[in-house]
Design an enzyme around this catalytic site. Sequence first.
Site, PDB file in Angstrom:
ATOM      1  N   HIS A 128      -5.248   3.989   7.837  1.00  0.00           N
ATOM      2  CA  HIS A 128      -5.105   3.021   6.744  1.00  0.00           C
ATOM      3  C   HIS A 128      -3.881   2.128   6.905  1.00  0.00           C
ATOM      4  O   HIS A 128      -3.940   0.927   6.601  1.00  0.00           O
ATOM      5  CB  HIS A 128      -5.037   3.786   5.414  1.00  0.00           C
ATOM      6  CG  HIS A 128      -5.405   2.989   4.213  1.00  0.00           C
ATOM      7  ND1 HIS A 128      -5.959   3.542   3.096  1.00  0.00           N
ATOM      8  CD2 HIS A 128      -5.288   1.667   3.930  1.00  0.00           C
ATOM      9  CE1 HIS A 128      -6.172   2.596   2.185  1.00  0.00           C
ATOM     10  NE2 HIS A 128      -5.769   1.453   2.672  1.00  0.00           N
TER      11      HIS A 128
ATOM     12  N   ASP B 176     -17.163   0.425   1.990  1.00  0.00           N
ATOM     13  CA  ASP B 176     -15.793   0.644   2.462  1.00  0.00           C
ATOM     14  C   ASP B 176     -14.968   1.307   1.368  1.00  0.00           C
ATOM     15  O   ASP B 176     -14.712   0.710   0.331  1.00  0.00           O
ATOM     16  CB  ASP B 176     -15.150  -0.701   2.832  1.00  0.00           C
ATOM     17  CG  ASP B 176     -13.734  -0.529   3.376  1.00  0.00           C
ATOM     18  OD1 ASP B 176     -13.593  -0.420   4.604  1.00  0.00           O
ATOM     19  OD2 ASP B 176     -12.781  -0.484   2.573  1.00  0.00           O
TER      20      ASP B 176
ATOM     21  N   LYS C  26     -10.827   5.929   5.041  1.00  0.00           N
ATOM     22  CA  LYS C  26      -9.534   5.717   5.721  1.00  0.00           C
ATOM     23  C   LYS C  26      -8.600   6.904   5.523  1.00  0.00           C
ATOM     24  O   LYS C  26      -8.615   7.539   4.464  1.00  0.00           O
ATOM     25  CB  LYS C  26      -8.861   4.443   5.188  1.00  0.00           C
ATOM     26  CG  LYS C  26      -9.785   3.238   5.133  1.00  0.00           C
ATOM     27  CD  LYS C  26      -9.089   1.956   4.746  1.00  0.00           C
ATOM     28  CE  LYS C  26     -10.088   0.861   4.434  1.00  0.00           C
ATOM     29  NZ  LYS C  26     -10.632   0.906   3.062  1.00  0.00           N
TER      30      LYS C  26
ATOM     31  N   TYR D  74      -8.173   5.648  -2.365  1.00  0.00           N
ATOM     32  CA  TYR D  74      -8.782   4.961  -3.519  1.00  0.00           C
ATOM     33  C   TYR D  74      -9.234   5.942  -4.604  1.00  0.00           C
ATOM     34  O   TYR D  74      -9.653   5.516  -5.680  1.00  0.00           O
ATOM     35  CB  TYR D  74     -10.002   4.118  -3.088  1.00  0.00           C
ATOM     36  CG  TYR D  74      -9.731   3.017  -2.100  1.00  0.00           C
ATOM     37  CD1 TYR D  74      -8.438   2.641  -1.747  1.00  0.00           C
ATOM     38  CD2 TYR D  74     -10.789   2.326  -1.500  1.00  0.00           C
ATOM     39  CE1 TYR D  74      -8.208   1.626  -0.823  1.00  0.00           C
ATOM     40  CE2 TYR D  74     -10.563   1.311  -0.584  1.00  0.00           C
ATOM     41  CZ  TYR D  74      -9.275   0.972  -0.239  1.00  0.00           C
ATOM     42  OH  TYR D  74      -9.066  -0.028   0.670  1.00  0.00           O
TER      43      TYR D  74
HETATM   44  P1  NAP Z   1     -11.399  -9.278  -2.849  1.00  0.00           P
HETATM   45  O1  NAP Z   1     -12.723  -8.829  -2.363  1.00  0.00           O
HETATM   46  O2  NAP Z   1     -10.644 -10.350  -2.149  1.00  0.00           O
HETATM   47  O3  NAP Z   1     -11.509  -9.784  -4.365  1.00  0.00           O
HETATM   48  C1  NAP Z   1     -12.050  -9.015  -5.377  1.00  0.00           C
HETATM   49  C2  NAP Z   1     -11.901  -9.817  -6.664  1.00  0.00           C
HETATM   50  O4  NAP Z   1     -12.777 -10.959  -6.633  1.00  0.00           O
HETATM   51  C3  NAP Z   1     -12.236  -9.027  -7.883  1.00  0.00           C
HETATM   52  O5  NAP Z   1     -11.315  -9.402  -8.892  1.00  0.00           O
HETATM   53  C4  NAP Z   1     -13.635  -9.506  -8.246  1.00  0.00           C
HETATM   54  O6  NAP Z   1     -13.818  -9.427  -9.643  1.00  0.00           O
HETATM   55  C5  NAP Z   1     -13.618 -10.946  -7.779  1.00  0.00           C
HETATM   56  N1  NAP Z   1     -14.928 -11.444  -7.344  1.00  0.00           N
HETATM   57  C6  NAP Z   1     -15.785 -10.832  -6.478  1.00  0.00           C
HETATM   58  N2  NAP Z   1     -16.868 -11.608  -6.249  1.00  0.00           N
HETATM   59  C7  NAP Z   1     -16.694 -12.731  -6.985  1.00  0.00           C
HETATM   60  C8  NAP Z   1     -17.476 -13.886  -7.168  1.00  0.00           C
HETATM   61  N3  NAP Z   1     -18.637 -14.043  -6.535  1.00  0.00           N
HETATM   62  N4  NAP Z   1     -17.008 -14.848  -8.008  1.00  0.00           N
HETATM   63  C9  NAP Z   1     -15.823 -14.693  -8.659  1.00  0.00           C
HETATM   64  N5  NAP Z   1     -15.031 -13.608  -8.518  1.00  0.00           N
HETATM   65  C10 NAP Z   1     -15.475 -12.636  -7.689  1.00  0.00           C
HETATM   66  O7  NAP Z   1     -10.383  -8.043  -3.009  1.00  0.00           O
HETATM   67  P2  NAP Z   1     -10.203  -6.570  -2.489  1.00  0.00           P
HETATM   68  O8  NAP Z   1     -11.040  -5.655  -3.293  1.00  0.00           O
HETATM   69  O9  NAP Z   1      -8.749  -6.302  -2.438  1.00  0.00           O
HETATM   70  O10 NAP Z   1     -10.733  -6.576  -0.984  1.00  0.00           O
HETATM   71  C11 NAP Z   1     -12.040  -6.210  -0.607  1.00  0.00           C
HETATM   72  C12 NAP Z   1     -12.083  -4.793  -0.043  1.00  0.00           C
HETATM   73  O11 NAP Z   1     -11.206  -4.687   1.082  1.00  0.00           O
HETATM   74  C13 NAP Z   1     -11.552  -3.701  -0.985  1.00  0.00           C
HETATM   75  O12 NAP Z   1     -12.433  -3.384  -2.030  1.00  0.00           O
HETATM   76  C14 NAP Z   1     -11.287  -2.579  -0.006  1.00  0.00           C
HETATM   77  O13 NAP Z   1     -12.491  -1.925   0.329  1.00  0.00           O
HETATM   78  C15 NAP Z   1     -10.713  -3.362   1.167  1.00  0.00           C
HETATM   79  N6  NAP Z   1      -9.216  -3.395   1.148  1.00  0.00           N
HETATM   80  C16 NAP Z   1      -8.556  -2.760   2.143  1.00  0.00           C
HETATM   81  C17 NAP Z   1      -7.176  -2.774   2.179  1.00  0.00           C
HETATM   82  C18 NAP Z   1      -6.475  -2.077   3.306  1.00  0.00           C
HETATM   83  O14 NAP Z   1      -5.248  -1.879   3.224  1.00  0.00           O
HETATM   84  N7  NAP Z   1      -7.165  -1.688   4.346  1.00  0.00           N
HETATM   85  C19 NAP Z   1      -6.439  -3.444   1.189  1.00  0.00           C
HETATM   86  C20 NAP Z   1      -7.145  -4.093   0.174  1.00  0.00           C
HETATM   87  C21 NAP Z   1      -8.531  -4.079   0.169  1.00  0.00           C
HETATM   88  P3  NAP Z   1     -14.974  -8.513 -10.330  1.00  0.00           P
HETATM   89  O15 NAP Z   1     -14.889  -7.139  -9.742  1.00  0.00           O
HETATM   90  O16 NAP Z   1     -14.606  -8.587 -11.769  1.00  0.00           O
HETATM   91  O17 NAP Z   1     -16.264  -9.221  -9.988  1.00  0.00           O
END
Ligand code: NAP
Length: 286
Positions: free
Chosen positions: A110, A47, A77, A52
């Site tokens: 998006h 994704d 997106k 990004y």
């Molecule tokens: P998330 O997946 O909720 O959290 C990522 C965080 O968790 C990072 O700091 C990562 O650190 C940590 N982490 C991951 N696995 C872990 C584990 N097993 N143990 C401990 N910590 C862990 O946050 P997100 O990236 O915001 O959301 C996921 C995806 O959703 C994004 O990458 C993006 O593709 C999508 N997204 C979309 C929107 C939208 O508006 N559509 C907005 C936000 C996100 P490390 O990297 O240091 O491991």
Amino acid sequence: MSVEVPQAILNTGTQMPVLGFGVFQIPPEETEQAVTAALAAGYRHIDTAAAYDNEEAVGRALAASGIAREELFITTKLWIQDAGEESAARAFDASLQRLGLDHLDLYLIHQPYGDYYGAWRTMRRLVEDGVLKAAGVSNFHADRLVDLAERSGFVPAVNQIETHPYYQRQGAHDVMVERGIQHEAWGGFAEGRNGLFTDPALTAIGAAHEKSVAQVVLRWLFQRDIVSIPKSTKPERMAENIDIFDFALTDAEMDRITGLDTGSSLFFDHRDPAMASRLGGVRIHD
Ligand code: NAP
């Protein structure tokens, strides 16, 4: 590594792996390596987004992997600046080019801002033309989702929204289920906010299954029929996050997690006028 990730069936008939890898906030210069590691860990669903600034790096990792295109599920997106019938068509082509692909599995609007009805007409045409397998939206509250589906006559396949134990979105989920729209979670870990990774309830549930908090959260999303796309730059966490298909949370454990819901975003509300104004003004290209 080969991991059997179950598939969700979208309203287009397209299969979507229920667990993918998100690349938000991975700097472009680290993204190729991160996606390469994720593919090695067994992820086949990636994704990204034009906003990004890492589509090219994702594309390089996909090309270098040698994995057959039909085994991959790639989402990107459309940014607000490109909402509109003609600009969406140009933005889609530009994303395809940066990704080095000839078709996309999922293209999402998006944000629910700008001329997204115009963009939606383009997305419908892209699906009809066969260069896009499924079209969807992101960050749409239920009223906007229903209006788009009903006024356009073209029902989104997916709505990707903030969803985690502290903001569970059950009402939005019910509307999506009713209308055959797949719920996809962004920020499944709330990016660690609210002390998620040390939450006492999630930690206790994990201990009962010899699983981590991250695995409990991803399993909880899976058992709610929600697609998730956890992000990590660390290969050991990538492996941990995909390893959720060998245990099950009990009804009592699911209920205990339900009790963590605050009903509010930990990030921002898309209905906030200040946010509509700020995000709507963000430009990602000339
Ligand atoms: P998330 O997946 O909720 O959290 C990522 C965080 O968790 C990072 O700091 C990562 O650190 C940590 N982490 C991951 N696995 C872990 C584990 N097993 N143990 C401990 N910590 C862990 O946050 P997100 O990236 O915001 O959301 C996921 C995806 O959703 C994004 O990458 C993006 O593709 C999508 N997204 C979309 C929107 C939208 O508006 N559509 C907005 C936000 C996100 P490390 O990297 O240091 O491991």
